[in-house]
Scaffold this motif. Structure first.
Motif, PDB file in Angstrom:
ATOM      1  N   HIS A 165      20.529 -18.231 -15.632  1.00 24.68           N
ATOM      2  CA  HIS A 165      19.852 -18.277 -16.927  1.00 24.68           C
ATOM      3  C   HIS A 165      18.360 -18.442 -16.685  1.00 24.68           C
ATOM      4  O   HIS A 165      17.948 -19.324 -15.925  1.00 24.68           O
ATOM      5  CB  HIS A 165      20.340 -19.454 -17.767  1.00 24.68           C
ATOM      6  CG  HIS A 165      21.663 -19.214 -18.414  1.00 24.68           C
ATOM      7  ND1 HIS A 165      22.175 -20.027 -19.392  1.00 24.68           N
ATOM      8  CD2 HIS A 165      22.585 -18.233 -18.228  1.00 24.68           C
ATOM      9  CE1 HIS A 165      23.350 -19.577 -19.784  1.00 24.68           C
ATOM     10  NE2 HIS A 165      23.627 -18.489 -19.076  1.00 24.68           N
ATOM     11  N   GLN A 203      20.955 -22.419 -20.678  1.00 23.55           N
ATOM     12  CA  GLN A 203      20.102 -22.232 -21.853  1.00 23.55           C
ATOM     13  C   GLN A 203      20.493 -23.085 -23.047  1.00 23.55           C
ATOM     14  O   GLN A 203      19.632 -23.460 -23.842  1.00 23.55           O
ATOM     15  CB  GLN A 203      20.052 -20.745 -22.214  1.00 23.55           C
ATOM     16  CG  GLN A 203      19.148 -19.984 -21.256  1.00 23.55           C
ATOM     17  CD  GLN A 203      19.186 -18.482 -21.435  1.00 23.55           C
ATOM     18  OE1 GLN A 203      20.063 -17.945 -22.117  1.00 23.55           O
ATOM     19  NE2 GLN A 203      18.259 -17.791 -20.809  1.00 23.55           N
ATOM     20  N   MET A 255      17.489 -25.048 -24.693  1.00 19.72           N
ATOM     21  CA  MET A 255      17.162 -24.837 -26.101  1.00 19.72           C
ATOM     22  C   MET A 255      17.146 -26.149 -26.872  1.00 19.72           C
ATOM     23  O   MET A 255      16.358 -26.328 -27.800  1.00 19.72           O
ATOM     24  CB  MET A 255      18.169 -23.867 -26.724  1.00 19.72           C
ATOM     25  CG  MET A 255      18.032 -22.435 -26.235  1.00 19.72           C
ATOM     26  SD  MET A 255      19.450 -21.423 -26.708  1.00 19.72           S
ATOM     27  CE  MET A 255      19.354 -21.523 -28.489  1.00 19.72           C
ATOM     28  N   ASN A 294      12.450 -21.653 -25.924  1.00 24.09           N
ATOM     29  CA  ASN A 294      12.635 -20.581 -26.890  1.00 24.09           C
ATOM     30  C   ASN A 294      12.172 -19.257 -26.303  1.00 24.09           C
ATOM     31  O   ASN A 294      11.740 -19.177 -25.150  1.00 24.09           O
ATOM     32  CB  ASN A 294      11.885 -20.897 -28.187  1.00 24.09           C
ATOM     33  CG  ASN A 294      10.406 -21.191 -27.941  1.00 24.09           C
ATOM     34  OD1 ASN A 294       9.776 -20.617 -27.057  1.00 24.09           O
ATOM     35  ND2 ASN A 294       9.846 -22.108 -28.722  1.00 24.09           N
ATOM     36  N   LYS A 295      12.252 -18.198 -27.101  1.00 29.14           N
ATOM     37  CA  LYS A 295      11.906 -16.864 -26.611  1.00 29.14           C
ATOM     38  C   LYS A 295      10.430 -16.763 -26.235  1.00 29.14           C
ATOM     39  O   LYS A 295      10.075 -16.072 -25.270  1.00 29.14           O
ATOM     40  CB  LYS A 295      12.257 -15.813 -27.668  1.00 29.14           C
ATOM     41  CG  LYS A 295      13.745 -15.644 -27.893  1.00 29.14           C
ATOM     42  CD  LYS A 295      14.030 -14.577 -28.931  1.00 29.14           C
ATOM     43  CE  LYS A 295      15.532 -14.403 -29.153  1.00 29.14           C
ATOM     44  NZ  LYS A 295      15.824 -13.360 -30.168  1.00 29.14           N
ATOM     45  N   GLU A 324      10.056 -18.207 -22.907  1.00 23.39           N
ATOM     46  CA  GLU A 324      10.654 -17.310 -21.923  1.00 23.39           C
ATOM     47  C   GLU A 324       9.750 -16.107 -21.645  1.00 23.39           C
ATOM     48  O   GLU A 324       9.593 -15.691 -20.497  1.00 23.39           O
ATOM     49  CB  GLU A 324      12.016 -16.840 -22.426  1.00 23.39           C
ATOM     50  CG  GLU A 324      12.801 -16.039 -21.412  1.00 23.39           C
ATOM     51  CD  GLU A 324      14.229 -15.857 -21.866  1.00 23.39           C
ATOM     52  OE1 GLU A 324      15.063 -16.741 -21.577  1.00 23.39           O
ATOM     53  OE2 GLU A 324      14.520 -14.837 -22.522  1.00 23.39           O
ATOM     54  N   GLN A 373      18.660 -13.520 -20.578  1.00 25.45           N
ATOM     55  CA  GLN A 373      17.562 -13.777 -21.499  1.00 25.45           C
ATOM     56  C   GLN A 373      18.112 -14.346 -22.806  1.00 25.45           C
ATOM     57  O   GLN A 373      19.229 -14.038 -23.213  1.00 25.45           O
ATOM     58  CB  GLN A 373      16.812 -12.481 -21.810  1.00 25.45           C
ATOM     59  CG  GLN A 373      16.317 -11.723 -20.588  1.00 25.45           C
ATOM     60  CD  GLN A 373      15.798 -10.348 -20.971  1.00 25.45           C
ATOM     61  OE1 GLN A 373      14.754 -10.222 -21.606  1.00 25.45           O
ATOM     62  NE2 GLN A 373      16.517  -9.302 -20.593  1.00 25.45           N
ATOM     63  N   LEU A 374      17.306 -15.170 -23.470  1.00 26.20           N
ATOM     64  CA  LEU A 374      17.695 -15.686 -24.784  1.00 26.20           C
ATOM     65  C   LEU A 374      17.842 -14.538 -25.778  1.00 26.20           C
ATOM     66  O   LEU A 374      16.967 -13.675 -25.875  1.00 26.20           O
ATOM     67  CB  LEU A 374      16.631 -16.648 -25.311  1.00 26.20           C
ATOM     68  CG  LEU A 374      16.565 -18.059 -24.708  1.00 26.20           C
ATOM     69  CD1 LEU A 374      15.390 -18.807 -25.322  1.00 26.20           C
ATOM     70  CD2 LEU A 374      17.845 -18.821 -24.928  1.00 26.20           C
ATOM     71  N   ASN A 378      23.923 -19.063 -25.930  1.00 25.37           N
ATOM     72  CA  ASN A 378      22.798 -19.547 -26.720  1.00 25.37           C
ATOM     73  C   ASN A 378      23.237 -20.275 -27.985  1.00 25.37           C
ATOM     74  O   ASN A 378      22.467 -20.405 -28.935  1.00 25.37           O
ATOM     75  CB  ASN A 378      21.848 -18.396 -27.077  1.00 25.37           C
ATOM     76  CG  ASN A 378      21.215 -17.750 -25.850  1.00 25.37           C
ATOM     77  OD1 ASN A 378      20.807 -16.602 -25.892  1.00 25.37           O
ATOM     78  ND2 ASN A 378      21.170 -18.475 -24.736  1.00 25.37           N
TER      79      ASN A 378
END
Length: 709
Positions: free
Chosen positions: A132, A138, A142, A147-148, A151, A243-244, A251
């Motif tokens: 991850h 993740q 989180m 968060n994105k 990332e 990835q998120l 997630n």
């Protein structure tokens, strides 16, 4: 007549649903420009869109190469099972690589080495491990605010398109393979096998109807490697990076994962007629593991103590189940496996746990760091992070060069031989450092240099200043090449900013205080082998009362909570973890959240921190260590001042700066604690008096002395 293009050797099937942000990065990692040893004509990439709300423009996929194609599944079911089977029918290559999640980026050698691993085997099944992106699994990251956007910044800081193996530096092992390469796998998010192998076990079973397929991916892996003639191969040194993207399991929140895992297990039993069990683990290994990835080879162990703490915080059903588990320990594997689903236990750890229960009837844990809310993960992996992930990344080499070019050599030399003032938080480190700063040759560099430790040293400090979540115990073996030089340079530069009015000639002493170093002194001494240390201790009730007040002050000001993690079986000293913005506090055991938690946990911190310093000091020669007690500042400040000045090498005629403005705060500690909290502290002292006496032999035989010191 034109010759027909040769068929590809390999067909890569990439399953997607939405993933507008994530897919372009994933597809780039499948291009010949990125994948080592592969030419475009050797493989095809089929992007299978399982009914996303908006159909993509095929050009978004084909822009990555003529061997890429986009296929939209009309009226797709929530589960990708039928889409997988359709894609296998369309695939032209004899070998199939199934990328079950299109948000997973690949390492650069994965395709070529997977094909190589297949050679010479009639029915190979090549599995890869999953990671991850981010500081931890993740759903944990989180909960602490990952968060994105973070990332995206994380990926932007590394040149992953030129060197995809740098993705390992910013990732953590997926919980489905937390044991690393040598442990059992529950699934392989990217696996390769011959088309005939898929057909041999019937492909994806449409009975797995949950969104994302529930345990379908686990079932595909289990069915493939348990075929009678299959050769199970694990590819070393390669992997995928999640990835998120709002994934159904990865997630989700921990509470959602518990509920969905239970549903998925029920569905699995309906489809297969038996509860899920981890597939047999008897693989062949192909490839190599470079030294940078050795940190992912730590074993996983079960933590019954952590399991107890976590389950106790849950509803009555879980507490009753825990009692059944404790009653049935001696019955070993069969009993535990029957209880595991009720506990929301990791389905992939059951076989391993059963074996350990047969051997020991209980287990000890390596609970490295991270979170409290581990309802579905009572066993966590010890991830030794040679270079823990931090934001932003720091250009160490450039910093070293610039520092050496412009700074007074005295700063550079002093930074290599620092004086560290340590002890638990609220023990008087700040007060003592400020007084020592009055000595001519000594420069106190405030506050705790957390920003330098975090960004330059990649050492998490559990701080609102650095936005680090954790503050893990670290040892000498956690040092990485160039780390010492980078820290020396950064310390020297910071020292220059705080060196006003110093004497123009002669050597200088760099002084810094930091309670956050108490559980990292092994690493600190490896980085600064010529450092000296002052350890200041303060009695238990005063420290606890002061911490209670501090956490109450910081919470509204910084919008943060301090979390006290469960105890690891290794005995490694803990430090506080930090939660920002109130993320998921409802999922945490309330007694471990501060402000408002049980002060007994603050006593645990006080004892563990001082025990760690005491053990470390026992390894140092006398000229590198100095021990002082906070109460001496009031009882005998003159003797204490002379002791400090002599140790640091200052002018023994310097005026005594101790206790001039120190109020009688030690006597006020009872005002900050409730009556029952004081009783808890007294019980703690009585229970741990032998450990306390081992650290402070001057205390008498009566634990009550600690509350009247």
């Amino acid at each position: 007549m034109p010759s027909q293009a040769p068929s590809p050797k390999l067909s890569v099937i990439v399953l997607i649903y939405k993933m507008e942000r994530e897919l372009p990065r994933t597809l780039y990692t499948l291009t010949p420009a990125y994948q080592q040893g592969m030419q475009a004509e050797e493989y095809e990439v089929l992007v299978i869109d399982n009914g996303s709300p908006v159909r993509r423009d095929p050009a978004e996929v084909t822009q990555f190469g003529s061997n890429f194609s986009y296929h939209y599944i009309e009226d797709a079911l929530p589960s990708p099972a039928e889409s997988i089977n359709w894609a296998i029918e369309q695939a032209q290559g004899p070998y199939i690589t199934l990328c079950y999640d299109g948000a997973r980026m690949l390492s650069p050698g994965l395709l070529h080495k997977s094909l190589q691993a297949c050679q010479g085997h009639a029915q190979p099944v090549v599995a890869t491990l999953a990671w991850h992106l981010g500081p931890d699994t993740q759903f944990r990251s989180m909960a602490y605010g990952y968060n994105k956007k973070m990332e995206d910044e994380l990926l932007a800081r590394i040149d992953w398109r030129q060197d995809g193996y740098r993705l390992f530096d910013i990732s953590s092992l997926d919980r489905s393979n937390e044991n690393g390469w040598m442990g059992p796998l529950a699934e392989s998010s990217i696996m390769t096998m011959h088309r005939s192998t898929f057909l041999a076990f019937g492909g994806a079973n449409p009975g797995f109807a949950m969104p994302s397929g529930g345990l379908l991916n686990l079932d595909l892996y289990k069915e493939a490697i348990e075929l009678p003639n299959s050769t199970h191969i694990i590819l070393l040194g390669e992997g995928s990076f999640h990835q998120l993207h709002g994934a159904v399991f990865n997630n989700a929140t921990e509470a959602e994962i518990v509920e969905k895992t239970a549903r998925a297990e029920r569905e699995y039993e309906q489809v297969r007629g038996t509860p899920y069990q981890l597939p047999k683990h008897d693989p062949n290994y192909v490839g190599n593991i470079p030294p940078e990835l050795h940190r992912f080879m730590e074993p996983t162990r079960l933590d019954l103590q952590q399991l107890h703490a976590t389950v106790h915080a849950c509803d009555t059903r879980y507490r009753e189940t825990l009692e059944k588990l404790q009653q049935g320990l001696n019955q070993g594997r069969r009993r535990f496996k029957g209880l595991a689903p009720l506990l929301g236990m990791d389905i992939w750890n059951r076989k391993w746990v059963g074996k350990r229960l047969e051997e020991h009837h209980h287990a000890q844990v390596e609970n490295s760091r991270i979170m409290l809310q581990t309802l579905i993960e009572p066993a966590t992996v010890a991830k030794k992070r040679l270079r823990p992930i931090q934001f932003p990344f720091y250009e160490e080499e450039q910093q070293v060069a610039e520092t050496q070019a412009i700074l007074d050599p005295r700063f550079i030399e002093a930074a290599k031989r620092p004086l560290f003032l340590v002890g638990s938080a609220r023990s008087g480190t700040s007060y003592t450092a400020q007084r020592l700063h009055t000595l001519d040759s000594l420069v106190h560099v405030p506050f705790e240099l957390k920003d330098i430790w975090s960004t330059v040293g990649k050492v998490p400090m559990g701080s609102q200043r650095t936005r680090d979540i954790t503050c893990p115990c670290m040892e000498a073996e956690d040092q990485w090449p160039g780390q010492a030089e980078a820290l020396h340079a950064a310390f020297a530069q910071r020292m220059a900013q705080h060196a006003e009015d110093i004497r123009p000639e002669g050597p200088l002493t760099f002084l810094n205080k930091s309670p956050h170093l108490c559980n990292k002194l092994g690493l600190v001494d490896a980085l600064f082998p010529n450092a000296r240390y002052i350890w200041i201790s303060r009695p238990l009730p005063q420290v606890v009362a002061s911490l209670v007040a501090l956490f109450e002050e910081l919470h509204p000001k910084e919008d943060m909570h301090h979390i006290w993690p469960p105890a690891p079986s290794t005995g490694k000293p803990r430090c506080y973890e930090v939660m920002f913005g109130g993320h998921n506090t409802q999922h945490m055991p309330a007694d471990r959240i501060f402000p408002g938690g049980n002060p007994r946990h603050l006593a645990e911190y006080w004892l563990e921190s001082n025990e760690a310093v005491n053990r470390f000091f026992a390894t140092l020669p006398e000229d590198r260590r100095c021990v002082i007690r906070h109460e001496q500042m009031l009882s005998d400040p003159d003797t204490l001042w002379q002791k400090l000045v002599t140790f640091v090498g200052g002018d023994t005629q310097a005026p005594n700066m101790l206790a001039r403005d120190l109020d009688n705060r030690n006597a006020l500690w009872k005002n900050r604690l409730k009556a029952h909290e004081i009783v808890d502290l007294e019980q703690f002292a009585q229970q741990h008096w032998a450990r306390i006496r081992a650290v402070w032999p001057h205390l008498g035989d009566d634990w009550r002395e600690l509350f009247h010191a």
